[in-house]
Design an enzyme around this catalytic site. Structure first.
Site, mmCIF file in Angstrom:
data_model
loop_
_atom_site.group_PDB
_atom_site.id
_atom_site.type_symbol
_atom_site.label_atom_id
_atom_site.label_comp_id
_atom_site.label_asym_id
_atom_site.label_seq_id
_atom_site.Cartn_x
_atom_site.Cartn_y
_atom_site.Cartn_z
ATOM 1 N N GLN A 229 0.833 -1.198 0.000
ATOM 2 C CA GLN A 229 0.000 0.000 0.000
ATOM 3 C C GLN A 229 0.871 1.252 0.000
ATOM 4 O O GLN A 229 1.894 1.311 0.671
ATOM 5 C CB GLN A 229 -0.918 -0.011 1.224
ATOM 6 C CG GLN A 229 -2.080 0.951 1.123
ATOM 7 C CD GLN A 229 -3.133 0.679 2.175
ATOM 8 O OE1 GLN A 229 -3.162 -0.390 2.769
ATOM 9 N NE2 GLN A 229 -4.013 1.630 2.417
ATOM 10 N N SER B 227 4.458 -6.054 2.864
ATOM 11 C CA SER B 227 3.185 -6.002 3.572
ATOM 12 C C SER B 227 2.084 -6.646 2.729
ATOM 13 O O SER B 227 2.089 -7.853 2.521
ATOM 14 C CB SER B 227 2.854 -4.550 3.960
ATOM 15 O OG SER B 227 1.744 -4.481 4.819
ATOM 16 N N LEU B 228 1.155 -5.867 2.208
ATOM 17 C CA LEU B 228 0.119 -6.385 1.311
ATOM 18 C C LEU B 228 0.725 -7.222 0.185
ATOM 19 O O LEU B 228 0.168 -8.245 -0.226
ATOM 20 C CB LEU B 228 -0.673 -5.215 0.718
ATOM 21 C CG LEU B 228 -1.496 -5.501 -0.538
ATOM 22 C CD1 LEU B 228 -2.700 -6.358 -0.188
ATOM 23 C CD2 LEU B 228 -1.923 -4.214 -1.208
ATOM 24 N N ARG C 163 -8.883 -8.315 4.618
ATOM 25 C CA ARG C 163 -7.792 -7.606 5.292
ATOM 26 C C ARG C 163 -7.963 -6.100 5.173
ATOM 27 O O ARG C 163 -7.840 -5.356 6.149
ATOM 28 C CB ARG C 163 -6.462 -8.048 4.679
ATOM 29 C CG ARG C 163 -5.197 -7.451 5.319
ATOM 30 C CD ARG C 163 -3.978 -7.958 4.550
ATOM 31 N NE ARG C 163 -2.710 -7.643 5.185
ATOM 32 C CZ ARG C 163 -1.969 -6.583 4.913
ATOM 33 N NH1 ARG C 163 -2.397 -5.675 4.032
ATOM 34 N NH2 ARG C 163 -0.797 -6.399 5.512
ATOM 35 N N HIS D 88 0.788 -2.273 11.194
ATOM 36 C CA HIS D 88 1.911 -3.021 11.777
ATOM 37 C C HIS D 88 2.188 -2.640 13.234
ATOM 38 O O HIS D 88 3.329 -2.653 13.680
ATOM 39 C CB HIS D 88 3.158 -2.902 10.898
ATOM 40 C CG HIS D 88 2.919 -3.388 9.500
ATOM 41 N ND1 HIS D 88 2.704 -4.716 9.215
ATOM 42 C CD2 HIS D 88 2.803 -2.722 8.314
ATOM 43 C CE1 HIS D 88 2.482 -4.845 7.915
ATOM 44 N NE2 HIS D 88 2.526 -3.658 7.353
ATOM 45 N N GLN E 12 1.573 -10.579 10.929
ATOM 46 C CA GLN E 12 2.152 -9.473 10.152
ATOM 47 C C GLN E 12 1.391 -8.165 10.341
ATOM 48 O O GLN E 12 1.977 -7.081 10.345
ATOM 49 C CB GLN E 12 2.183 -9.861 8.661
ATOM 50 C CG GLN E 12 2.898 -8.875 7.762
ATOM 51 C CD GLN E 12 2.150 -8.638 6.456
ATOM 52 O OE1 GLN E 12 1.075 -8.046 6.455
ATOM 53 N NE2 GLN E 12 2.714 -9.106 5.361
#
Length: 300
Positions: free
Chosen positions: A10, A94-95, A119, A202, A251
């Site tokens: 993102q 991440s994503l 998510r 996070h 995560q």
């Protein structure tokens, strides 16, 4: 030559992404058509036309980057099939870890999109419930940033969120704490950039998004990946499906160890990287780790 595929997270989104692969590859168009059926709205139209405010919303942005990145992968398959044959590892920021898992065969496209949709919605809801933000700190090393974070905690919740590359560390927390650390960084001669995200990703401010994500992951099949997928959580590859599920859930609340992941891939003998998806953020981060490494962009 060993190569690795990297998929963005993102923040890499831009209005107009997806146009090139969709115009050139029927398989890319098909991905967006399937996404529209699953999501219940025209994702391609938002990617191509915006408005930016809607594309940037976490619940829209995460599926958009996921699908646009896989559309870019279809373009790479068509134009440079040898790149896929030489790929020995993959990772996503991440994503982007979900995109990497789909590429590696651990998740189907449909199941991956189902989980990414859940998510994004869960993280958006957590952000609304607890107004917060993320701040990229440029200049100071991670050790100094950790000291500044501890000092700024007097103003509110604040944690280290992303270890991206030398001189680029991201913190997440309450808006007051973000304001406070901005001033501390300025005194130390560094600079800061507010990230265009909804909340403190996070960190445990994202609870209960992790629980909602766990529920979504429990409903899909996770298989052992055909090539190593390096986890954001510990900068290591994992092959056991139950372990992959667990790492993805953790995560959401844990720091992203991207610099360590890149250094580990280089230590494994990777000589070429492909950044696949919107933007060129990952190539820039990689160059800060190894200025001479070959990193090629396949943009969405």
């Amino acid at each position: 030559m060993k190569s690795a595929f990297l998929f963005p997270g993102q923040g890499s989104q831009n209005v107009g992404m997806g146009r090139a692969p969709v115009e050139s590859q029927p398989a890319a168009r098909q991905l967006f058509a399937e996404a529209a059926d699953l999501l219940g709205y025209d994702l391609l139209s938002i990617c191509l036309n915006g408005p930016a405010e809607r594309l940037n919303a976490t619940d829209i942005c995460q599926p958009a980057i996921f699908v646009a990145s896989l559309a870019a992968l279809e373009a790479l398959k068509a134009t440079e099939p040898a790149a896929l044959e030489n790929c020995t590892a993959t990772a996503g920021l991440s994503l982007g870890e979900y995109t990497a898992l789909v590429f590696a065969g651990a998740l189907s496209f449909q199941d991956g999109l189902h989980v990414v949709k859940a998510r994004g919605e869960a993280m958006q809801a957590a952000a609304v419930a607890s107004p917060s933000g993320m701040l990229s700190i440029l200049g100071p090393d991670a050790a100094l940033v950790a000291e500044l974070v501890n000092e700024a905690k007097s103003a509110g919740k604040l944690e280290l969120a992303n270890y991206l590359c030398p001189g680029n560390t991201v913190v997440s927390g309450s808006l007051a704490a973000c304001d406070f650390i901005e001033k501390l960084v300025e005194v130390k001669g560094g600079r800061t950039i507010r990230l265009a995200v909804a909340g403190a990703f996070h960190t445990d401010l994202m609870k209960p998004a992790d629980e909602r994500l766990a529920e979504a992951l429990a409903k899909v099949e996770v298989r052992a990946p055909r090539i190593p997928v390096w986890s954001n959580l510990d900068a290591k590859p994992h092959a056991e499906p139950a372990e992959i599920r667990n790492l993805l859930v953790r995560q959401v609340l844990s720091p992203v160890r991207w610099e360590e992941t890149m250094r580990n891939l280089l230590a494994q003998g990777v000589e070429r990287f492909h950044e696949i998806g919107p933007g060129r953020v990952l190539a820039g981060l990689l160059k800060r780790v190894n200025r001479k490494i070959d990193c090629r962009n396949c943009t969405a």
